[in-house]
Each structure stands twice: as structure tokens, then as C-alpha cells.
Design a protein around this motif. Structure first.
Motif, PDB file in Angstrom:
ATOM      1  N   PHE A  65       0.845  -1.186   0.000  1.00  0.00           N
ATOM      2  CA  PHE A  65       0.000   0.000   0.000  1.00  0.00           C
ATOM      3  C   PHE A  65       0.883   1.241   0.000  1.00  0.00           C
ATOM      4  O   PHE A  65       1.994   1.221   0.516  1.00  0.00           O
ATOM      5  CB  PHE A  65      -0.913   0.010   1.225  1.00  0.00           C
ATOM      6  N   LYS A  66       0.371   2.322  -0.555  1.00  0.00           N
ATOM      7  CA  LYS A  66       1.131   3.567  -0.637  1.00  0.00           C
ATOM      8  C   LYS A  66       1.171   4.323   0.681  1.00  0.00           C
ATOM      9  O   LYS A  66       2.102   5.062   0.949  1.00  0.00           O
ATOM     10  CB  LYS A  66       0.565   4.468  -1.735  1.00  0.00           C
ATOM     11  N   THR A  67       0.134   4.148   1.505  1.00  0.00           N
ATOM     12  CA  THR A  67       0.088   4.906   2.760  1.00  0.00           C
ATOM     13  C   THR A  67      -0.066   3.978   3.960  1.00  0.00           C
ATOM     14  O   THR A  67      -0.611   2.874   3.857  1.00  0.00           O
ATOM     15  CB  THR A  67      -1.080   5.912   2.783  1.00  0.00           C
ATOM     16  N   LYS A  68       0.390   4.477   5.090  1.00  0.00           N
ATOM     17  CA  LYS A  68       0.267   3.747   6.353  1.00  0.00           C
ATOM     18  C   LYS A  68      -1.206   3.545   6.696  1.00  0.00           C
ATOM     19  O   LYS A  68      -1.605   2.488   7.186  1.00  0.00           O
ATOM     20  CB  LYS A  68       0.980   4.542   7.446  1.00  0.00           C
ATOM     21  N   SER A  69      -2.010   4.556   6.425  1.00  0.00           N
ATOM     22  CA  SER A  69      -3.441   4.491   6.714  1.00  0.00           C
ATOM     23  C   SER A  69      -4.129   3.367   5.943  1.00  0.00           C
ATOM     24  O   SER A  69      -4.931   2.618   6.498  1.00  0.00           O
ATOM     25  CB  SER A  69      -4.097   5.829   6.388  1.00  0.00           C
ATOM     26  N   GLU A  70      -3.798   3.246   4.653  1.00  0.00           N
ATOM     27  CA  GLU A  70      -4.384   2.170   3.838  1.00  0.00           C
ATOM     28  C   GLU A  70      -3.971   0.810   4.373  1.00  0.00           C
ATOM     29  O   GLU A  70      -4.788  -0.111   4.446  1.00  0.00           O
ATOM     30  CB  GLU A  70      -3.927   2.283   2.380  1.00  0.00           C
ATOM     31  N   ALA A  71      -2.699   0.676   4.747  1.00  0.00           N
ATOM     32  CA  ALA A  71      -2.199  -0.597   5.269  1.00  0.00           C
ATOM     33  C   ALA A  71      -2.880  -0.941   6.588  1.00  0.00           C
ATOM     34  O   ALA A  71      -3.292  -2.091   6.806  1.00  0.00           O
ATOM     35  CB  ALA A  71      -0.685  -0.535   5.449  1.00  0.00           C
ATOM     36  N   TRP A  72      -3.028   0.043   7.458  1.00  0.00           N
ATOM     37  CA  TRP A  72      -3.674  -0.186   8.751  1.00  0.00           C
ATOM     38  C   TRP A  72      -5.114  -0.657   8.562  1.00  0.00           C
ATOM     39  O   TRP A  72      -5.563  -1.596   9.212  1.00  0.00           O
ATOM     40  CB  TRP A  72      -3.627   1.104   9.574  1.00  0.00           C
ATOM     41  N   LYS A  73      -5.833  -0.003   7.645  1.00  0.00           N
ATOM     42  CA  LYS A  73      -7.225  -0.386   7.381  1.00  0.00           C
ATOM     43  C   LYS A  73      -7.311  -1.810   6.855  1.00  0.00           C
ATOM     44  O   LYS A  73      -8.177  -2.588   7.264  1.00  0.00           O
ATOM     45  CB  LYS A  73      -7.869   0.579   6.385  1.00  0.00           C
ATOM     46  N   ARG A  74      -6.404  -2.163   5.937  1.00  0.00           N
ATOM     47  CA  ARG A  74      -6.417  -3.511   5.373  1.00  0.00           C
ATOM     48  C   ARG A  74      -6.042  -4.542   6.422  1.00  0.00           C
ATOM     49  O   ARG A  74      -6.648  -5.614   6.491  1.00  0.00           O
ATOM     50  CB  ARG A  74      -5.460  -3.585   4.180  1.00  0.00           C
ATOM     51  N   GLU A  75      -5.071  -4.231   7.275  1.00  0.00           N
ATOM     52  CA  GLU A  75      -4.699  -5.144   8.363  1.00  0.00           C
ATOM     53  C   GLU A  75      -5.914  -5.451   9.226  1.00  0.00           C
ATOM     54  O   GLU A  75      -6.206  -6.613   9.529  1.00  0.00           O
ATOM     55  CB  GLU A  75      -3.588  -4.532   9.222  1.00  0.00           C
ATOM     56  N   HIS A  76      -6.648  -4.427   9.601  1.00  0.00           N
ATOM     57  CA  HIS A  76      -7.817  -4.630  10.460  1.00  0.00           C
ATOM     58  C   HIS A  76      -8.950  -5.346   9.722  1.00  0.00           C
ATOM     59  O   HIS A  76      -9.693  -6.113  10.336  1.00  0.00           O
ATOM     60  CB  HIS A  76      -8.256  -3.300  11.069  1.00  0.00           C
ATOM     61  N   GLN A  77      -9.060  -5.114   8.437  1.00  0.00           N
ATOM     62  CA  GLN A  77     -10.054  -5.843   7.656  1.00  0.00           C
ATOM     63  C   GLN A  77      -9.731  -7.335   7.658  1.00  0.00           C
ATOM     64  O   GLN A  77     -10.611  -8.165   7.902  1.00  0.00           O
ATOM     65  CB  GLN A  77     -10.095  -5.329   6.220  1.00  0.00           C
ATOM     66  N   ILE A  78      -8.481  -7.678   7.413  1.00  0.00           N
ATOM     67  CA  ILE A  78      -8.081  -9.089   7.408  1.00  0.00           C
ATOM     68  C   ILE A  78      -8.283  -9.700   8.785  1.00  0.00           C
ATOM     69  O   ILE A  78      -8.789 -10.820   8.903  1.00  0.00           O
ATOM     70  CB  ILE A  78      -6.620  -9.242   6.933  1.00  0.00           C
ATOM     71  N   LYS A  79      -7.934  -8.973   9.836  1.00  0.00           N
ATOM     72  CA  LYS A  79      -8.129  -9.491  11.198  1.00  0.00           C
ATOM     73  C   LYS A  79      -9.603  -9.733  11.484  1.00  0.00           C
ATOM     74  O   LYS A  79      -9.951 -10.650  12.233  1.00  0.00           O
ATOM     75  CB  LYS A  79      -7.533  -8.532  12.223  1.00  0.00           C
ATOM     76  N   SER A  80     -10.491  -8.961  10.875  1.00  0.00           N
ATOM     77  CA  SER A  80     -11.930  -9.130  11.111  1.00  0.00           C
ATOM     78  C   SER A  80     -12.470 -10.404  10.462  1.00  0.00           C
ATOM     79  O   SER A  80     -13.554 -10.857  10.813  1.00  0.00           O
ATOM     80  CB  SER A  80     -12.706  -7.920  10.590  1.00  0.00           C
ATOM     81  N   TYR A  81     -11.715 -10.986   9.534  1.00  0.00           N
ATOM     82  CA  TYR A  81     -12.170 -12.220   8.871  1.00  0.00           C
ATOM     83  C   TYR A  81     -12.199 -13.406   9.832  1.00  0.00           C
ATOM     84  O   TYR A  81     -12.891 -14.382   9.588  1.00  0.00           O
ATOM     85  CB  TYR A  81     -11.255 -12.569   7.697  1.00  0.00           C
ATOM     86  N   LYS A  82     -11.410 -13.350  10.883  1.00  0.00           N
ATOM     87  CA  LYS A  82     -11.379 -14.387  11.917  1.00  0.00           C
ATOM     88  C   LYS A  82     -11.233 -15.800  11.342  1.00  0.00           C
ATOM     89  O   LYS A  82     -11.960 -16.714  11.708  1.00  0.00           O
ATOM     90  CB  LYS A  82     -12.589 -14.293  12.818  1.00  0.00           C
TER      91      LYS A  82
END
Length: 92
Positions: A65-82
Motif C-alpha cells: 500500500f502507498k500509505t500507512k493508513s491504507e495498510a492499517w485499514k487492510r490489516e484490520h479488515q483481514i483481522k476481522s475475517y477471523k
């Protein structure tokens, strides 16, 4: 994967969301970083208390990802998949 690119004398950082799998207990760890090689080395060197018991770890998935914010959002999205179907699709 080239984590840095040079353009006009400035360094542009990429942020990488990654999934590691423990070779010992088959658990997964999801995180993000701007230096993937160093981060994996830290995990396998016991520098992260939450992954110390799973050493050795191997990289099973990464996204840039180009930004830290985008990466953080994607990290949390993946974590929500459980570990559901969406998570399993990432690992294919």
C-alpha cells in the motif's frame, strides 16, 4: 518485492500488510510494516512477545500500500475475517 522506490531524489515508502504462519503451531499472525524483511527477522528472532512462542514463522501472504493508513485499514479488515472463508481465500 521492492519496498522503496526512488523518484526525484525522494524515497517513497511502501507499507506492507503481511500474514505469517507459525511452522510450530500453525497459527497466523497479521501485521503491517514498511520493512518486511526486518519485521520477519524480528518475529523469528523472538523480539515480538506475541509471536515468540510460534518461532519459526514463514510469510504466506503480503499486500503493498502507498500509505500507512491504507495498510492499517487492510490489516484490520483481514483481522476481522477471523480465519473464515475470506481469510482462507487470501492464503490460496
Amino acid at each position: 518485492m521492492d519496498e522503496k522506490s526512488r523518484r526525484g531524489g525522494l524515497t517513497n515508502f511502501m507499507f506492507i500488510v503481511y500474514i505469517l504462519e507459525s511452522k510450530v503451531n500453525k497459527r497466523f499472525y497479521i501485521g503491517y510494516t514498511s520493512d518486511l524483511r526486518k519485521r520477519i527477522k524480528d518475529h523469528n528472532g523472538g523480539k515480538n512477545i506475541s509471536t515468540k512462542s510460534g518461532i519459526p514463522w514463514r510469510l504466506v501472504h503480503s499486500e503493498s500500500f502507498k500509505t500507512k493508513s491504507e495498510a492499517w485499514k487492510r490489516e484490520h479488515q483481514i483481522k476481522s475475517y477471523k480465519s473464515g472463508e475470506a481469510f482462507k481465500k487470501l492464503l490460496k
